[in-house]
Design an enzyme around this catalytic site. Structure first.
Site, PDB file in Angstrom:
ATOM      1  N   GLU A  50      42.277 -30.168  35.985  1.00 23.41           N
ATOM      2  CA  GLU A  50      41.541 -29.018  35.386  1.00 23.41           C
ATOM      3  C   GLU A  50      40.977 -28.367  36.598  1.00 23.41           C
ATOM      4  O   GLU A  50      39.672 -28.951  36.879  1.00 23.41           O
ATOM      5  CB  GLU A  50      40.947 -29.427  34.153  1.00 23.41           C
ATOM      6  CG  GLU A  50      41.594 -29.960  33.146  1.00 23.41           C
ATOM      7  CD  GLU A  50      40.708 -29.619  31.731  1.00 23.41           C
ATOM      8  OE1 GLU A  50      41.510 -29.258  30.825  1.00 23.41           O
ATOM      9  OE2 GLU A  50      39.919 -30.174  31.504  1.00 23.41           O
TER      10      GLU A  50
ATOM     11  N   HIS B  39      35.685 -35.353  31.602  1.00 18.27           N
ATOM     12  CA  HIS B  39      35.965 -34.029  31.788  1.00 18.27           C
ATOM     13  C   HIS B  39      34.844 -33.335  32.355  1.00 18.27           C
ATOM     14  O   HIS B  39      33.701 -33.688  32.304  1.00 18.27           O
ATOM     15  CB  HIS B  39      35.818 -33.432  30.280  1.00 18.27           C
ATOM     16  CG  HIS B  39      36.354 -32.114  29.965  1.00 18.27           C
ATOM     17  ND1 HIS B  39      35.552 -31.116  30.341  1.00 18.27           N
ATOM     18  CD2 HIS B  39      37.374 -31.465  29.515  1.00 18.27           C
ATOM     19  CE1 HIS B  39      36.148 -30.013  30.097  1.00 18.27           C
ATOM     20  NE2 HIS B  39      37.463 -30.193  29.503  1.00 18.27           N
TER      21      HIS B  39
HETATM   22  P1  13P Z   1      40.379 -23.690  28.198  1.00 20.92           P
HETATM   23  O1  13P Z   1      41.845 -23.906  27.830  1.00 20.92           O
HETATM   24  O2  13P Z   1      39.694 -23.071  27.098  1.00 20.92           O
HETATM   25  O3  13P Z   1      40.415 -23.012  29.763  1.00 20.92           O
HETATM   26  O4  13P Z   1      39.862 -25.286  28.340  1.00 20.92           O
HETATM   27  C1  13P Z   1      40.359 -26.259  29.167  1.00 20.92           C
HETATM   28  C2  13P Z   1      39.631 -27.570  28.957  1.00 20.92           C
HETATM   29  O5  13P Z   1      38.788 -27.674  29.520  1.00 20.92           O
HETATM   30  C3  13P Z   1      40.408 -28.574  27.939  1.00 20.92           C
HETATM   31  O6  13P Z   1      39.989 -29.923  28.255  1.00 20.92           O
END
Ligand code: 13P
Length: 257
Positions: A165, A93
């Site tokens: 992400e 992450h």
């Molecule tokens: P948000 O949905 O708060 O933007 O976070 C995304 C995230 O980092 C999930 O791992």
């Protein structure tokens, strides 16, 4: 195939709050329509594993260590997590890459252990704002995937999840457009196909779908979730903020239908 919804609760909920939310999800959310996994903090995992034992709610963890046992003070073994019924492990992450200085090499070591122990990795990849401005997004993502899967024996892979992400939209309240996520997920799919091919594995479309899933994460909410899930190469979403309160989560799931 059911759409996948993974909730990353980060360090947002206390043990009591996590357990209460897990209970509310089991009682109040129809788990027939989606594959729903929650990733609580480590302190809450044991209690939650007991609570959700007989439900369809799945359990994930936000991290793990690369060894299964030994003198590693403060670390958490993937096999101990498995014993509690954990199925998914989030790896790489961006918050760990940035705050804990997790390198591609560390993520690769963890990937190997997670797969060797038949757990499902959720590998997070994504560019920061500067990389995006410099047109490096695709390159960054391709490199993150290749490094994470370097020398990994994928011949008997059961399941691998990759979550795209874009770092700069996480927690911002402003997601990227779904068509852009679709384009990036197509690149991710191609990259994974190439890696598999180099391991001597050529998966047919259906087999690929069953084993490899690609998610989008970053400010997913009830207004945008259905747009993401309509895209052909977005198999589900990884959710932060919208997954830590029952009401917003309930709205999120209702808006998929
Ligand atoms: P948000 O949905 O708060 O933007 O976070 C995304 C995230 O980092 C999930 O791992």
């Amino acid at each position: 195939m059911k759409k996948i919804l993974i909730l990353n609760w980060k360090m947002q909920l206390s043990v009591n709050d996590s357990c209460n939310l897990a209970k509310k999800i089991i009682d109040g959310i129809d788990l027939e329509e989606v594959e729903l996994g929650i990733c609580p903090d480590f302190l809450s995992i044991y209690k939650i594993s007991e609570l959700i034992k007989n439900s369809q709610l799945k359990l994930g963890s936000q991290n793990t260590f690369w060894a299964t046992k030994g003198a590693y003070t403060g670390e958490i073994s993937p096999t101990f997590l498995k014993e509690l019924g954990v199925e998914f492990i989030i790896l790489g992450h961006s918050e760990r890459r940035t705050n804990l200085k997790e390198t591609d090499e560390i993520i690769n070591k963890k990937m190997k252990t997670v797969l060797e122990n038949s757990l499902t990795p959720i590998l997070c990849v994504g560019e920061n704002f500067e990389e995006r401005q410099n047109n490096k997004k695709d390159l960054v993502i391709i490199n993150q995937i290749r490094s994470a899967l370097k020398d990994v024996d994928l011949k008997n892979i059961k399941r691998l999840i990759i979550a795209y992400e874009p770092i700069w939209v996480i927690g911002s309240g402003q997601a990227i457009e779904s068509n852009e996520a679709q384009e990036t997920n197509t690149i991710i799919k191609q990259t994974v196909s190439d890696v598999l091919y180099n391991c001597g594995l050529e998966l047919k479309e259906k087999e690929f779908e069953n084993k490899i899933q690609i998610l989008y994460g970053g400010s997913v909410d009830s207004n945008n979730i259905s747009k993401f899930l309509k895209e052909p190469n977005i198999d589900g979403v990884l959710v932060g903020g919208a997954g830590i309160k029952f009401e917003t989560l309930n709205n999120l799931i209702k808006s998929i239908k």
